[in-house]
Design a protein around this motif. Structure first.
Motif, PDB file in Angstrom:
ATOM      1  N   ALA A  35       1.128   6.726  -7.029  1.00  0.00           N
ATOM      2  CA  ALA A  35      -0.013   7.473  -7.610  1.00  0.00           C
ATOM      3  C   ALA A  35       0.540   8.977  -7.114  1.00  0.00           C
ATOM      4  O   ALA A  35       0.187   9.830  -8.264  1.00  0.00           O
ATOM      5  CB  ALA A  35      -1.033   7.026  -6.519  1.00  0.00           C
ATOM      6  N   ALA A  36       1.105   9.335  -6.070  1.00  0.00           N
ATOM      7  CA  ALA A  36       1.624  10.716  -5.972  1.00  0.00           C
ATOM      8  C   ALA A  36       2.434  11.265  -6.657  1.00  0.00           C
ATOM      9  O   ALA A  36       2.337  12.316  -7.405  1.00  0.00           O
ATOM     10  CB  ALA A  36       1.972  10.765  -4.425  1.00  0.00           C
ATOM     11  N   GLN A  37       3.470  10.237  -7.256  1.00  0.00           N
ATOM     12  CA  GLN A  37       4.524  10.811  -8.250  1.00  0.00           C
ATOM     13  C   GLN A  37       3.786  10.852  -9.470  1.00  0.00           C
ATOM     14  O   GLN A  37       4.079  11.909 -10.388  1.00  0.00           O
ATOM     15  CB  GLN A  37       5.665   9.550  -8.394  1.00  0.00           C
ATOM     16  CG  GLN A  37       6.557   9.327  -7.170  1.00  0.00           C
ATOM     17  CD  GLN A  37       7.275  10.626  -6.932  1.00  0.00           C
ATOM     18  OE1 GLN A  37       7.989  11.221  -7.751  1.00  0.00           O
ATOM     19  NE2 GLN A  37       6.912  10.994  -5.762  1.00  0.00           N
ATOM     20  N   ALA A  38       2.824  10.002  -9.986  1.00  0.00           N
ATOM     21  CA  ALA A  38       2.048  10.214 -11.373  1.00  0.00           C
ATOM     22  C   ALA A  38       1.317  11.625 -11.215  1.00  0.00           C
ATOM     23  O   ALA A  38       1.693  12.372 -12.286  1.00  0.00           O
ATOM     24  CB  ALA A  38       1.238   9.327 -11.466  1.00  0.00           C
TER      25      ALA A  38
ATOM     26  N   ALA B 228      -0.899   9.902 -16.197  1.00  0.00           N
ATOM     27  CA  ALA B 228      -2.043   9.127 -16.005  1.00  0.00           C
ATOM     28  C   ALA B 228      -1.629   7.777 -16.287  1.00  0.00           C
ATOM     29  O   ALA B 228      -0.839   7.437 -17.345  1.00  0.00           O
ATOM     30  CB  ALA B 228      -3.368   9.729 -16.919  1.00  0.00           C
ATOM     31  N   ASP B 229      -2.567   6.857 -15.957  1.00  0.00           N
ATOM     32  CA  ASP B 229      -2.583   5.367 -16.570  1.00  0.00           C
ATOM     33  C   ASP B 229      -1.228   4.943 -16.274  1.00  0.00           C
ATOM     34  O   ASP B 229      -0.663   4.092 -17.099  1.00  0.00           O
ATOM     35  CB  ASP B 229      -3.066   5.437 -18.069  1.00  0.00           C
ATOM     36  CG  ASP B 229      -3.279   3.821 -18.565  1.00  0.00           C
ATOM     37  OD1 ASP B 229      -3.609   3.130 -17.495  1.00  0.00           O
ATOM     38  OD2 ASP B 229      -3.142   3.721 -19.533  1.00  0.00           O
ATOM     39  N   VAL B 230      -0.721   5.141 -14.863  1.00  0.00           N
ATOM     40  CA  VAL B 230       0.639   4.518 -14.533  1.00  0.00           C
ATOM     41  C   VAL B 230       0.553   3.114 -14.177  1.00  0.00           C
ATOM     42  O   VAL B 230      -0.292   2.899 -13.482  1.00  0.00           O
ATOM     43  CB  VAL B 230       1.418   5.606 -13.534  1.00  0.00           C
ATOM     44  CG1 VAL B 230       2.603   5.012 -13.087  1.00  0.00           C
ATOM     45  CG2 VAL B 230       1.430   7.028 -14.217  1.00  0.00           C
TER      46      VAL B 230
ATOM     47  N   PRO C 235       0.763  -1.231   0.142  1.00  0.00           N
ATOM     48  CA  PRO C 235      -0.156  -0.134   0.010  1.00  0.00           C
ATOM     49  C   PRO C 235       0.695   1.351  -0.091  1.00  0.00           C
ATOM     50  O   PRO C 235       0.555   2.203  -0.557  1.00  0.00           O
ATOM     51  CB  PRO C 235      -0.947  -0.072   1.332  1.00  0.00           C
ATOM     52  CG  PRO C 235      -0.256  -1.266   2.008  1.00  0.00           C
ATOM     53  CD  PRO C 235       0.526  -2.090   1.221  1.00  0.00           C
ATOM     54  N   ALA C 236       2.071   1.133   0.703  1.00  0.00           N
ATOM     55  CA  ALA C 236       2.818   2.469   0.725  1.00  0.00           C
ATOM     56  C   ALA C 236       3.374   2.702  -0.815  1.00  0.00           C
ATOM     57  O   ALA C 236       3.466   3.901  -1.124  1.00  0.00           O
ATOM     58  CB  ALA C 236       3.926   2.418   1.748  1.00  0.00           C
ATOM     59  N   VAL C 237       3.680   1.730  -1.367  1.00  0.00           N
ATOM     60  CA  VAL C 237       4.294   1.886  -2.556  1.00  0.00           C
ATOM     61  C   VAL C 237       3.000   2.448  -3.619  1.00  0.00           C
ATOM     62  O   VAL C 237       3.411   3.184  -4.554  1.00  0.00           O
ATOM     63  CB  VAL C 237       5.056   0.375  -3.402  1.00  0.00           C
ATOM     64  CG1 VAL C 237       4.992   0.565  -4.614  1.00  0.00           C
ATOM     65  CG2 VAL C 237       5.993   0.004  -2.777  1.00  0.00           C
ATOM     66  N   GLU C 238       1.909   1.852  -3.402  1.00  0.00           N
ATOM     67  CA  GLU C 238       0.745   2.205  -4.317  1.00  0.00           C
ATOM     68  C   GLU C 238       0.542   3.681  -4.155  1.00  0.00           C
ATOM     69  O   GLU C 238       0.524   4.270  -5.215  1.00  0.00           O
ATOM     70  CB  GLU C 238      -0.359   1.656  -3.953  1.00  0.00           C
ATOM     71  CG  GLU C 238      -0.398  -0.086  -4.213  1.00  0.00           C
ATOM     72  CD  GLU C 238       0.424  -0.569  -5.276  1.00  0.00           C
ATOM     73  OE1 GLU C 238      -0.006   0.073  -6.555  1.00  0.00           O
ATOM     74  OE2 GLU C 238       1.035  -1.459  -5.032  1.00  0.00           O
ATOM     75  N   ARG C 239       0.674   4.178  -2.800  1.00  0.00           N
ATOM     76  CA  ARG C 239       0.308   5.682  -2.563  1.00  0.00           C
ATOM     77  C   ARG C 239       1.639   6.431  -3.224  1.00  0.00           C
ATOM     78  O   ARG C 239       1.220   7.578  -3.842  1.00  0.00           O
ATOM     79  CB  ARG C 239       0.276   5.705  -0.942  1.00  0.00           C
ATOM     80  CG  ARG C 239      -1.156   5.285  -0.510  1.00  0.00           C
ATOM     81  CD  ARG C 239      -1.154   5.772   1.200  1.00  0.00           C
ATOM     82  NE  ARG C 239      -0.137   5.121   1.867  1.00  0.00           N
ATOM     83  CZ  ARG C 239      -0.159   4.248   2.300  1.00  0.00           C
ATOM     84  NH1 ARG C 239      -1.184   3.269   2.168  1.00  0.00           N
ATOM     85  NH2 ARG C 239       0.751   3.755   3.265  1.00  0.00           N
TER      86      ARG C 239
END
Length: 141
Positions: free
Chosen positions: A110-113, A119-121, A103-107
């Motif tokens: 998303a923040a970096q994108a 988008a669509d990363v 979950p930390a990687v996902e957040r």
């Protein structure tokens, strides 16, 4: 003049070779190289060429039925995994694999994108280390 162009089918044929590769993949929870899969097929009496194994594995990866990661040494390894988004923790000695959530990687992704206007990363995160069993073996060696 109208010419009809044949388009490749999105359906994948269920060949004897594909079923044999799928059976080998289903028999293990760990990542395996194409060569290891080919060797298992040969030991089981299946005459499937190594090139066919590679093509079949790539088609299974493309369909999302098999995950492929690169080892520390750059070799592609394959494993049948769950269809949900996940990452892997892989023992670099025995290949034992654990699917992990990040979950930390996902957040972070998303923040970096968002920060950079993407988008669509998508992303892939694989962790390599030494499992407890291999640590014990290495300590006694």
């Amino acid at each position: 003049m109208n010419q009809s162009v044949a388009r490749p089918s999105t359906a994948v044929r269920s060949t004897r070779q594909k079923r044999a590769v799928e059976a080998v993949m289903a028999s293990s929870d760990d990542f395996r190289t194409a060569q290891e899969i080919h060797d298992a097929l040969r030991r089981g009496g299946d005459s499937v060429g190594l090139a066919t194994v590679y093509r079949t594995l790539q088609s299974l990866v493309d369909l999302g039925e098999v995950d492929s990661v690169k080892t520390d040494g750059g070799e592609a390894v394959f494993r049948r995994c769950s269809r949900s988004h996940h990452h892997h923790l892989v023992c670099r000695h025995c290949g034992r694999t654990v699917e992990i959530a990040g979950p930390a990687v996902e957040r972070w992704a998303a923040a970096q994108a968002r920060e950079h206007g993407f988008a669509d990363v998508s992303h892939t995160v694989e962790l390599f280390g030494t499992c407890t069993s291999c640590q014990q073996v290495l300590e006694t060696s």
